[in-house]
Write a protein that holds these residues in place. Structure first.
Motif, mmCIF file in Angstrom:
data_model
loop_
_atom_site.group_PDB
_atom_site.id
_atom_site.type_symbol
_atom_site.label_atom_id
_atom_site.label_comp_id
_atom_site.label_asym_id
_atom_site.label_seq_id
_atom_site.Cartn_x
_atom_site.Cartn_y
_atom_site.Cartn_z
ATOM 1 N N PHE A 101 72.067 50.190 78.782
ATOM 2 C CA PHE A 101 73.443 50.683 78.941
ATOM 3 C C PHE A 101 73.514 51.743 80.049
ATOM 4 N N VAL A 136 75.756 51.426 83.407
ATOM 5 C CA VAL A 136 76.709 52.473 83.828
ATOM 6 C C VAL A 136 76.337 53.007 85.216
ATOM 7 N N MET A 179 79.804 61.045 87.440
ATOM 8 C CA MET A 179 79.402 60.161 86.339
ATOM 9 C C MET A 179 77.977 59.647 86.518
ATOM 10 N N ILE A 234 82.944 53.648 78.207
ATOM 11 C CA ILE A 234 81.704 53.998 78.928
ATOM 12 C C ILE A 234 81.236 55.409 78.541
ATOM 13 N N VAL A 235 82.171 56.360 78.520
ATOM 14 C CA VAL A 235 81.804 57.744 78.170
ATOM 15 C C VAL A 235 81.297 57.795 76.727
ATOM 16 N N GLY A 295 79.985 55.251 74.969
ATOM 17 C CA GLY A 295 78.703 54.541 74.910
ATOM 18 C C GLY A 295 77.572 55.375 75.475
ATOM 19 N N LEU A 296 77.847 56.044 76.587
ATOM 20 C CA LEU A 296 76.846 56.895 77.234
ATOM 21 C C LEU A 296 76.448 58.051 76.317
ATOM 22 N N VAL A 317 74.241 56.668 73.524
ATOM 23 C CA VAL A 317 72.883 56.375 74.005
ATOM 24 C C VAL A 317 72.104 57.657 74.256
ATOM 25 N N LYS A 318 72.752 58.636 74.859
ATOM 26 C CA LYS A 318 72.069 59.896 75.158
ATOM 27 C C LYS A 318 71.650 60.599 73.863
ATOM 28 N N ASN A 363 68.816 58.598 72.023
ATOM 29 C CA ASN A 363 67.551 58.508 72.758
ATOM 30 C C ASN A 363 67.075 59.838 73.311
#
Lengths: 313, 64
Positions: free
Chosen positions: A50, A54, A113, B31-32, B34-35, B38-39, B42
């Motif tokens: 992911f 991105v 970003m 996206i924000v 999901g990011l 993930v961050k 992980n």
């Protein structure tokens, strides 16, 4: 008002969403996406899928933003050239101000970003790429020197380096080689185009090599760059990103690329005009195949190594 | 009382543009999100000291 860019007023001329997308040069973005993705996947560090998605998306957006800035500044040239006259700004769909605003905002969003998603080295190289394309190439080199696309080509060569930086957080021989492959490939690619689109550039007053030094000199330059590119592209096969698969592909593609350039060098303008620049158009098309196949081979090589643990040196 | 608004060609033309912007913004939010997910999943330790000392966050040699 005779300026086409001011022809915005009635709702029939209002920009659709697709016009704003066109401002980002989607075809150029596809090349950016592909080469950046190769940069991420051939790197020796695993990136979460992911995060990789991105990162590639925002590298592409940064590339698109620089395209919008290019369309803002080059609206006068684009309006004159047949190939670019239907772009959103010269077509009167999007105003110059909108193109500038979109370009600046998307640049900022893409850099921030990318920094947040991956690291600030990658974001820094992306910021420099946008600056290089919009300011160094578009505003300065393009209208000033016939070496415009030689130096300006660096902007298009950065994406695999950014992709590599996304994964590793730095720069290495391998990422520099990927940069060099695109950097050395760009002049033969664009000069082949300018051989049969010469009138467009001449009309717009863009000092392409074909306009300032003639087509015979341009043919020599194409051969020189293709010959210089070959050993560098083949050398990449002997680094950590290379292997048997890439070596075989590089040998074949570079032999064909140099041979094609040699054939163009053998031709003169009379022969080219007689057959409607058939060989030049064929060489231009092959140059696109060359780049996609070269980077595709690097990707296949990396997947082969990761999947089967073999094939690399 | 307001009269019913007639659908004008202008509205139809603008709909696709507005829909495009809306979908783009929704994708950005995704996206924000999901990011962030993930961050966080992980990224190892996600606690901060927050004015209260938490022994599990102090490196071993210091806590000894």
């Amino acid at each position: 008002m005779t300026d086409a860019t001011q022809n915005v007023g009635s709702y029939e001329d209002e920009a659709q969403f697709g016009d704003y997308v066109a401002l980002l040069k989607p075809r150029v973005m596809s090349l950016v996406v592909f080469t950046a993705a190769v940069g991420v996947f051939v790197a020796p560090v695993h990136v979460h899928p992911f995060v990789a998605f991105v990162a590639i998306l925002f590298i592409a957006l940064g590339g698109g933003a620089s395209g919008a800035l290019n369309m803002w500044y080059d609206h006068d040239i684009d309006a004159v050239m047949k190939r670019t006259s239907r772009r959103p700004v010269p077509a009167g769909k999007v105003t110059k101000g909108e193109a500038l605003t979109i370009g600046l905002w998307l640049s900022a969003i893409a850099v921030v970003m990318l920094g947040l998603a991956s690291n600030w080295v990658a974001a820094g190289i992306l910021a420099f790429t946008i600056f290089f394309y919009a300011v160094i190439y578009t505003m300065w080199l393009k209208r000033w020197t016939p070496q415009n696309i030689v130096i300006g080509g660096a902007a298009g060569a950065f994406p695999p380096m950014i992709g590599w930086a996304v994964a590793t957080g730095g720069v290495s021989v391998e990422s520099v080689l990927m940069f060099v492959i695109i950097f050395m490939w760009t002049p033969p690619h664009f000069w082949a185009l300018s051989l049969f689109m010469n009138e467009d550039y001449s009309k717009a007053g863009v000092p392409m090599l074909t306009v300032t030094h003639g087509k015979t000199v341009t043919r020599k330059h194409i051969l020189a760059y293709a010959a210089l590119l070959a050993p560098l592209a083949i050398y990449a096969a002997f680094t950590s990103i290379g292997g048997w698969i890439y070596l075989a592909a590089a040998l074949y593609l570079n032999a064909k690329f140099v041979y094609g350039a040699w054939q163009l060098w053998q031709r003169n303008d009379a022969a080219a005009e007689a057959d409607g620049y058939k060989a030049e158009k064929k060489y231009f098309r092959f140059s696109l195949t060359y780049l996609f196949a070269s980077f595709g081979a690097l990707l296949v090589q990396a997947l082969w190594v990761q999947g089967f643990g073999m094939g690399a040196w | 009382m307001a009269a019913p608004r007639a659908e004008h060609e202008l509205h139809k033309r603008r709909f696709s543009r507005n829909a495009g912007v809306g979908i783009t913004l929704a994708c950005f939010v995704f996206i924000v999100f999901g990011l962030t997910y993930v961050k966080i999943t992980n990224g190892g330790l996600t606690q901060g000291f927050d004015h209260v000392v938490r022994p599990e966050l102090i490196p071993t040699e210091e806590s000894n």
